[in-house]
Design an enzyme around this catalytic site. Structure first.
Site, mmCIF file in Angstrom:
data_model
loop_
_atom_site.group_PDB
_atom_site.id
_atom_site.type_symbol
_atom_site.label_atom_id
_atom_site.label_comp_id
_atom_site.label_asym_id
_atom_site.label_seq_id
_atom_site.Cartn_x
_atom_site.Cartn_y
_atom_site.Cartn_z
ATOM 1 N N LYS A 172 0.852 -1.190 0.000
ATOM 2 C CA LYS A 172 0.000 0.000 0.000
ATOM 3 C C LYS A 172 0.881 1.230 0.000
ATOM 4 O O LYS A 172 1.868 1.276 0.740
ATOM 5 C CB LYS A 172 -0.913 0.019 1.231
ATOM 6 C CG LYS A 172 -1.947 1.148 1.180
ATOM 7 C CD LYS A 172 -3.013 0.963 2.251
ATOM 8 C CE LYS A 172 -2.543 1.509 3.583
ATOM 9 N NZ LYS A 172 -3.492 1.166 4.676
ATOM 10 N N LYS A 174 0.877 5.656 0.058
ATOM 11 C CA LYS A 174 0.095 6.847 0.358
ATOM 12 C C LYS A 174 -0.040 7.706 -0.895
ATOM 13 O O LYS A 174 0.896 7.790 -1.713
ATOM 14 C CB LYS A 174 0.780 7.667 1.462
ATOM 15 C CG LYS A 174 0.952 6.895 2.770
ATOM 16 C CD LYS A 174 -0.376 6.632 3.435
ATOM 17 C CE LYS A 174 -0.166 6.023 4.823
ATOM 18 N NZ LYS A 174 -1.461 5.799 5.503
ATOM 19 N N GLU A 229 -8.250 3.823 -0.157
ATOM 20 C CA GLU A 229 -8.520 3.981 1.283
ATOM 21 C C GLU A 229 -8.684 5.448 1.658
ATOM 22 O O GLU A 229 -7.914 6.296 1.205
ATOM 23 C CB GLU A 229 -7.349 3.358 2.043
ATOM 24 C CG GLU A 229 -7.449 3.443 3.549
ATOM 25 C CD GLU A 229 -6.389 2.569 4.216
ATOM 26 O OE1 GLU A 229 -6.084 1.473 3.686
ATOM 27 O OE2 GLU A 229 -5.844 2.989 5.258
ATOM 28 N N GLU A 255 -10.689 3.564 9.787
ATOM 29 C CA GLU A 255 -9.638 3.559 10.817
ATOM 30 C C GLU A 255 -9.742 4.726 11.785
ATOM 31 O O GLU A 255 -9.312 4.616 12.936
ATOM 32 C CB GLU A 255 -8.252 3.562 10.155
ATOM 33 C CG GLU A 255 -7.934 4.860 9.418
ATOM 34 C CD GLU A 255 -6.510 4.900 8.896
ATOM 35 O OE1 GLU A 255 -6.219 4.173 7.932
ATOM 36 O OE2 GLU A 255 -5.678 5.638 9.453
ATOM 37 N N HIS A 305 -7.122 -1.861 10.939
ATOM 38 C CA HIS A 305 -6.063 -0.855 10.843
ATOM 39 C C HIS A 305 -5.007 -1.034 11.930
ATOM 40 O O HIS A 305 -5.347 -1.148 13.105
ATOM 41 C CB HIS A 305 -6.710 0.529 10.987
ATOM 42 C CG HIS A 305 -5.734 1.646 11.220
ATOM 43 N ND1 HIS A 305 -5.577 2.265 12.450
ATOM 44 C CD2 HIS A 305 -4.851 2.250 10.387
ATOM 45 C CE1 HIS A 305 -4.662 3.211 12.347
ATOM 46 N NE2 HIS A 305 -4.202 3.229 11.118
#
Ligand SMILES: [Mg+2]
Length: 375
Positions: A172, A174, A229, A255, A305
């Site tokens: 993953k 950002k 996300e 989360e 999370h």
């Protein structure tokens, strides 16, 4: 016949991070880069000589508040039967209900609740996942710690190579740069680097507005992401629902929510395909299990999370195949390591959570309260 809680030790531990961490919240100026994480540990000992350990945490602010709140409510548990976790959780919540049934108050309780579940599983001689009733003995996992915005793309690619070589199953990264073009070029580079078959996710940490999220969501479709996300503010359930309806790529969030009630609103509005609860953030394992039942009925995938040391057990007990988020940050806090290979975290046979607090964590303890007797 029944055992009683004899003593509770609360410890506030400051974990330093090796690098100052930035996600999209830092780029929009809403938060400072993160340099440490505050942990609240609860250790419970019983008259029969059993013990349980649990933890909660807080990023940037709130660590001292969690510790202070736990210190105030935890003495209520001395002399109680540690097996009655539902009743004890309710009692702790109502003891502090005037400051709310979400946020720092319930996060303080979470450390105690996790310790009670650890204790119960140890009493049964079972890993927590088995006590809860496991569906599987391993859970697929993806890495987050190598994909932050403060690192240049070359570093992100190196991190991905190392992550996959370590047996972790997905990557993953950002997103949320002021320029969407920067985000797209980084996603393109990572997809080219890891190939089309490796699961890839992106995380905007709530920093897009609705039009940006729609535009970026459409532009990201070509990369075959497992999910996008936190494209929007965590409380914008309607906005998430519109995205989830309009895009082929799954939408994930949850989360930042701090209660089952807040998660229920996401579920009720069909806001997400993948729910990302955080047991320490919503008050512990007890509320997490209630939420997991709601999520299952809504046919959602679970991707809890952070705090993989707790969530690996909870994910193993969830009916639909979940994902676990891998972070290496917590390694120094515990003597044990999770076993990871073939893209999955494999649960150990150790009873309870299967973790013990490290000497290093003891050295990082900044505040401590010993409640009850000296059992
Ligand atoms: Mg996230």
């Amino acid at each position: 016949m029944s055992d009683t809680i004899a003593a509770i030790t609360l410890s506030s531990v400051t974990l330093p991070l090796q690098n100052a961490i930035s996600d999209a919240k830092v780029l929009t100026g809403r938060q400072r880069p993160m340099t440490e994480v505050a942990f609240l540990f609860a250790e419970i000992r019983t008259a029969d000589g059993l013990d349980g350990v649990g933890f909660s945490y807080s990023k940037r602010a709130g660590g001292p508040a969690q510790f202070a709140h736990a210190r105030q409510v935890a003495p209520d548990l001395i002399g109680e039967d540690p097996n009655d976790i539902q009743r004890l959780w309710t009692r702790l919540v109502w003891a502090g209900a005037s400051v709310g049934r979400s946020g720092a108050a319930t996060q303080a309780i979470a450390a105690i609740d996790v310790a009670l579940w650890d204790l119960k599983a140890k009493r049964a001689g079972l890993p927590l996942a088995k006590l809860l009733g496991a569906h599987r003995d391993s859970v697929r996992c993806y890495d987050t710690s190598g994909g932050f915005l403060h690192e240049p793309i070359e570093q992100i690619l190196d991190n991905a190579t190392r992550t996959l070589a370590a047996g972790i199953g997905g990557i993953k990264i950002k997103v949320g740069h002021p320029s969407g073009a920067s985000d797209l070029s980084r996603v393109r580079a990572v997809r080219a680097h890891i190939g089309d078959d490796v699961p890839l996710m992106v995380d905007a940490n709530q920093q897009w507005d609705r039009p940006t999220a729609q535009r970026m969501g459409r532009a990201l479709e070509e990369f075959g992401l497992v999910w996008i996300e936190e494209p929007l503010d965590a409380y914008d359930a309607e906005g998430h629902a519109a995205l989830a309806r309009g895009l082929d790529t799954a939408i994930a969030s949850g989360e930042m929510l701090t209660s089952v009630a807040e998660h229920h609103e996401l579920i009720r509005q069909g806001a997400v395909d993948i729910l990302q609860p955080d047991a320490p953030r919503i008050g512990g394992i007890t509320p997490f299990l209630r939420l997991a039942t709601l999520a299952e009925h809504a046919n959602l995938i679970l991707a809890p999370h952070f705090a993989m040391e707790i969530h690996a057990h909870l994910a193993a007990a969830y009916p639909h195949e979940p994902w676990i988020e891998h972070f290496d940050w917590l390694h120094p806090l515990f003597d044990e390591r999770l076993e990871i290979h073939d893209g999955r975290i494999h649960l150990s046979a150790r009873p309870g959570l299967g973790v013990t607090i490290s000497d290093q964590a003891r050295e990082w303890t900044v505040d401590r309260a010993d409640l009850g007797g000296s059992a």
